[in-house]
Design a protein around this motif. Sequence first.
Motif, mmCIF file in Angstrom:
data_model
loop_
_atom_site.group_PDB
_atom_site.id
_atom_site.type_symbol
_atom_site.label_atom_id
_atom_site.label_comp_id
_atom_site.label_asym_id
_atom_site.label_seq_id
_atom_site.Cartn_x
_atom_site.Cartn_y
_atom_site.Cartn_z
ATOM 1 N N MET A 212 0.827 -1.206 0.000
ATOM 2 C CA MET A 212 0.000 0.000 0.000
ATOM 3 C C MET A 212 0.860 1.254 0.000
ATOM 4 O O MET A 212 0.567 2.225 -0.702
ATOM 5 C CB MET A 212 -0.916 0.003 1.229
ATOM 6 C CG MET A 212 -1.944 1.119 1.242
ATOM 7 S SD MET A 212 -3.289 0.845 0.069
ATOM 8 C CE MET A 212 -4.276 -0.340 0.978
ATOM 9 N N ALA A 213 1.944 1.224 0.776
ATOM 10 C CA ALA A 213 2.793 2.413 0.915
ATOM 11 C C ALA A 213 3.542 2.743 -0.368
ATOM 12 O O ALA A 213 3.608 3.909 -0.769
ATOM 13 C CB ALA A 213 3.782 2.209 2.066
ATOM 14 N N VAL A 214 4.116 1.737 -1.010
ATOM 15 C CA VAL A 214 4.948 2.012 -2.182
ATOM 16 C C VAL A 214 4.213 1.807 -3.499
ATOM 17 O O VAL A 214 4.654 2.269 -4.546
ATOM 18 C CB VAL A 214 6.225 1.141 -2.179
ATOM 19 C CG1 VAL A 214 7.012 1.356 -0.913
ATOM 20 C CG2 VAL A 214 5.885 -0.337 -2.346
ATOM 21 N N GLY A 215 3.066 1.089 -3.445
ATOM 22 C CA GLY A 215 2.317 0.824 -4.667
ATOM 23 C C GLY A 215 1.148 1.754 -4.874
ATOM 24 O O GLY A 215 0.776 2.081 -6.008
ATOM 25 N N GLY A 216 0.554 2.172 -3.776
ATOM 26 C CA GLY A 216 -0.540 3.122 -3.873
ATOM 27 C C GLY A 216 -1.888 2.519 -4.240
ATOM 28 O O GLY A 216 -2.887 3.232 -4.336
ATOM 29 N N ASN A 217 -1.955 1.204 -4.450
ATOM 30 C CA ASN A 217 -3.220 0.530 -4.770
ATOM 31 C C ASN A 217 -3.903 1.149 -5.992
ATOM 32 O O ASN A 217 -5.097 1.435 -5.982
ATOM 33 C CB ASN A 217 -4.164 0.575 -3.552
ATOM 34 C CG ASN A 217 -5.311 -0.412 -3.674
ATOM 35 O OD1 ASN A 217 -5.207 -1.422 -4.352
ATOM 36 N ND2 ASN A 217 -6.415 -0.105 -3.013
ATOM 37 N N ILE A 218 -3.140 1.362 -7.043
ATOM 38 C CA ILE A 218 -3.664 1.988 -8.262
ATOM 39 C C ILE A 218 -4.303 0.921 -9.143
ATOM 40 O O ILE A 218 -3.673 -0.072 -9.490
ATOM 41 C CB ILE A 218 -2.545 2.703 -9.033
ATOM 42 C CG1 ILE A 218 -1.870 3.747 -8.137
ATOM 43 C CG2 ILE A 218 -3.092 3.359 -10.289
ATOM 44 C CD1 ILE A 218 -0.642 4.378 -8.749
ATOM 45 N N GLN A 219 -5.549 1.151 -9.507
ATOM 46 C CA GLN A 219 -6.274 0.171 -10.314
ATOM 47 C C GLN A 219 -5.586 -0.045 -11.661
ATOM 48 O O GLN A 219 -5.236 0.891 -12.359
ATOM 49 C CB GLN A 219 -7.714 0.637 -10.546
ATOM 50 C CG GLN A 219 -8.569 -0.369 -11.306
ATOM 51 C CD GLN A 219 -10.004 0.106 -11.456
ATOM 52 O OE1 GLN A 219 -10.333 1.241 -11.100
ATOM 53 N NE2 GLN A 219 -10.867 -0.753 -11.963
ATOM 54 N N GLY A 220 -5.396 -1.310 -12.005
ATOM 55 C CA GLY A 220 -4.780 -1.659 -13.281
ATOM 56 C C GLY A 220 -3.276 -1.525 -13.314
ATOM 57 O O GLY A 220 -2.655 -1.826 -14.340
ATOM 58 N N GLN A 221 -2.666 -1.082 -12.203
ATOM 59 C CA GLN A 221 -1.218 -0.898 -12.182
ATOM 60 C C GLN A 221 -0.552 -1.570 -10.991
ATOM 61 O O GLN A 221 0.364 -2.380 -11.161
ATOM 62 C CB GLN A 221 -0.883 0.599 -12.192
ATOM 63 C CG GLN A 221 -1.354 1.323 -13.446
ATOM 64 C CD GLN A 221 -0.924 2.784 -13.448
ATOM 65 O OE1 GLN A 221 0.179 3.131 -13.055
ATOM 66 N NE2 GLN A 221 -1.814 3.663 -13.885
ATOM 67 N N THR A 222 -0.997 -1.222 -9.782
ATOM 68 C CA THR A 222 -0.335 -1.746 -8.588
ATOM 69 C C THR A 222 -1.305 -2.381 -7.597
ATOM 70 O O THR A 222 -0.927 -2.656 -6.464
ATOM 71 C CB THR A 222 0.435 -0.623 -7.864
ATOM 72 O OG1 THR A 222 -0.498 0.411 -7.477
ATOM 73 C CG2 THR A 222 1.519 -0.044 -8.753
ATOM 74 N N ARG A 223 -2.519 -2.596 -7.999
ATOM 75 C CA ARG A 223 -3.499 -3.189 -7.084
ATOM 76 C C ARG A 223 -3.302 -4.699 -7.015
ATOM 77 O O ARG A 223 -3.402 -5.394 -8.021
ATOM 78 C CB ARG A 223 -4.924 -2.869 -7.533
ATOM 79 C CG ARG A 223 -6.015 -3.388 -6.575
ATOM 80 C CD ARG A 223 -7.350 -2.751 -6.874
ATOM 81 N NE ARG A 223 -7.284 -1.314 -6.622
ATOM 82 C CZ ARG A 223 -8.246 -0.454 -6.984
ATOM 83 N NH1 ARG A 223 -9.307 -0.887 -7.639
ATOM 84 N NH2 ARG A 223 -8.116 0.824 -6.715
#
Length: 233
Positions: A175-186
């Motif tokens: 969550m901290a380094v990925g940001g939970n971005i849909q389609g990218q880092t979720r």
Amino acid sequence: MEMIWQGILAALRLLITGDPEVMEITLLTLRVSTIGTLISLLIGIPFGTVLALKAFPGRRVVLSIVNTGMGLPPVVVGLWVSIFLWRSGPFGFLNIMYTPTAIIIAQAIIASPIVAALTCAALQQTNPKLRLQIKALGATRLQYVWLLLKEVRYSLLAAIIAGFGAIVSEIGASMAVGGNIQGQTRVLTTATVLEVSKGNFDIAIALSIILCLLAYGATLCLTLLQQKQQGGA
């Protein structure tokens, strides 16, 4: 109880229909966790081997730090990786913050102490007579290390299982380094938390079931490999 059944049915529906978003999240989870585990092996096994076989000043202190790292909170790892990868940080020029690469880095840091500590413990438990025998046969230093690692290969597989299990289920660093971005880092863990915050408990339960199945499937494969090798020894 009804909510649980709804979650189970939702999980079955998502798996059977092959929901594109869920499949994308699942594959990303598997990819970053697998790469993170492999990197942790490249770091942890050599480092654990050195700790087990090489005497040097401060070795016990280093070993205690590595053992402490086995319980390192993922959110702390996420914080420090974020600081280093932030635009104003030392490695900000890489522009990998909020990318799968950042998640892999954080997860590798989480798993490396686990692999290193378990490798060190396994090697330290080898029979001293075996070590003397290998040396007496005139083995080179590289051959000596290789034969000892081969002797503890079952324990190394256990270290792989422990490392993978630690990072596939963590959320703080992702969550901290990925940001939970849909389609990218979720990934599955961050997606589950998101659905809980939205009140979609059936989808959250479904995602958690898929995550458990993923972790179990990977662990089962490694366990079967471990038992197969042990049975053929």
